[in-house]
Design a protein around this motif. Structure first.
Motif, PDB file in Angstrom:
ATOM      1  N   ASP A  72       0.858  -1.175   0.000  1.00 19.89           N
ATOM      2  CA  ASP A  72       0.000   0.000   0.000  1.00 19.89           C
ATOM      3  C   ASP A  72       0.897   1.227   0.000  1.00 19.89           C
ATOM      4  OD1 ASP A  72      -2.206   1.642   0.073  1.00 19.89           O
ATOM      5  OD2 ASP A  72      -3.137   0.623   1.773  1.00 19.89           O
ATOM      6  N   GLU A  73       0.341   2.340  -0.373  1.00 23.49           N
ATOM      7  CA  GLU A  73       1.105   3.589  -0.357  1.00 23.49           C
ATOM      8  C   GLU A  73       1.230   4.088   1.077  1.00 23.49           C
ATOM      9  OE1 GLU A  73      -0.281   6.514  -3.117  1.00 23.49           O
ATOM     10  OE2 GLU A  73      -0.828   4.975  -4.585  1.00 23.49           O
ATOM     11  N   TRP A  74       2.358   4.720   1.354  1.00 29.78           N
ATOM     12  CA  TRP A  74       2.600   5.212   2.712  1.00 29.78           C
ATOM     13  C   TRP A  74       1.542   6.211   3.151  1.00 29.78           C
ATOM     14  CZ3 TRP A  74       5.107   1.883   5.066  1.00 29.78           C
ATOM     15  CH2 TRP A  74       6.235   1.266   4.557  1.00 29.78           C
ATOM     16  N   ARG A  75       1.055   7.031   2.242  1.00 28.36           N
ATOM     17  CA  ARG A  75       0.042   8.020   2.642  1.00 28.36           C
ATOM     18  C   ARG A  75      -1.241   7.325   3.104  1.00 28.36           C
ATOM     19  NH1 ARG A  75      -3.508   8.795  -1.746  1.00 28.36           N
ATOM     20  NH2 ARG A  75      -2.622   8.071  -3.690  1.00 28.36           N
ATOM     21  N   ASN A  76      -1.546   6.153   2.540  1.00 33.35           N
ATOM     22  CA  ASN A  76      -2.726   5.400   2.975  1.00 33.35           C
ATOM     23  C   ASN A  76      -2.527   4.775   4.350  1.00 33.35           C
ATOM     24  OD1 ASN A  76      -3.960   6.009   0.548  1.00 33.35           O
ATOM     25  ND2 ASN A  76      -3.402   4.066  -0.403  1.00 33.35           N
ATOM     26  N   LEU A  77      -1.270   4.585   4.727  1.00 29.87           N
ATOM     27  CA  LEU A  77      -0.956   3.998   6.031  1.00 29.87           C
ATOM     28  C   LEU A  77      -0.639   5.064   7.076  1.00 29.87           C
ATOM     29  CD1 LEU A  77       1.299   1.086   4.749  1.00 29.87           C
ATOM     30  CD2 LEU A  77      -1.062   0.923   5.549  1.00 29.87           C
ATOM     31  N   GLY A  78      -0.733   6.334   6.673  1.00 31.32           N
ATOM     32  CA  GLY A  78      -0.470   7.429   7.599  1.00 31.32           C
ATOM     33  C   GLY A  78       1.002   7.633   7.882  1.00 31.32           C
ATOM     34  N   LEU A  79       1.868   7.159   6.974  1.00 27.59           N
ATOM     35  CA  LEU A  79       3.303   7.250   7.206  1.00 27.59           C
ATOM     36  C   LEU A  79       4.045   7.946   6.067  1.00 27.59           C
ATOM     37  CD1 LEU A  79       3.773   3.661   8.631  1.00 27.59           C
ATOM     38  CD2 LEU A  79       3.957   5.782   9.908  1.00 27.59           C
TER      39      LEU A  79
END
Length: 94
Positions: A72-79
């Motif tokens: 997943d993309e980091w922005r989707n994981l809040g990172l």
């Protein structure tokens, strides 16, 4: 008919996995080092996760690289946009 339990409520009921949060356990300890570093950081910081975000990202990157969770993309994981890290998960050549 059975006594002591409700009638069959499972008729026509279909279960589905959750959208997030369900992934294989790391039985072989492939990402144990990253997990232990993250847990040590949490203990050191009284369970405050903010100072441990880089270690959290490293742990999740390991899990994605080893196929223990879906990429997943980091922005989707809040990172996203953590200092000193790349914008995308590490890719392995297959």
């Amino acid at each position: 008919m059975s006594f002591g339990r409700p009638p069959s409520i499972n008729v026509g009921f279909k279960t589905s996995p959750p959208d997030r949060g369900s992934f294989p356990l790391d039985h072989d300890g492939e990402c144990k080092e990253q997990m232990m570093q993250y847990m040590a950081c949490l203990r050191k910081n009284s369970s405050e996760s903010t100072p441990c975000r880089v270690m959290s990202k490293q742990y999740l990157d390991c899990r994605m690289t080893k196929g223990l969770m879906e990429r997943d993309e980091w922005r989707n994981l809040g990172l996203a946009n953590l200092e000193g890290d790349s914008a995308e998960p590490t890719r392995t050549s297959s």
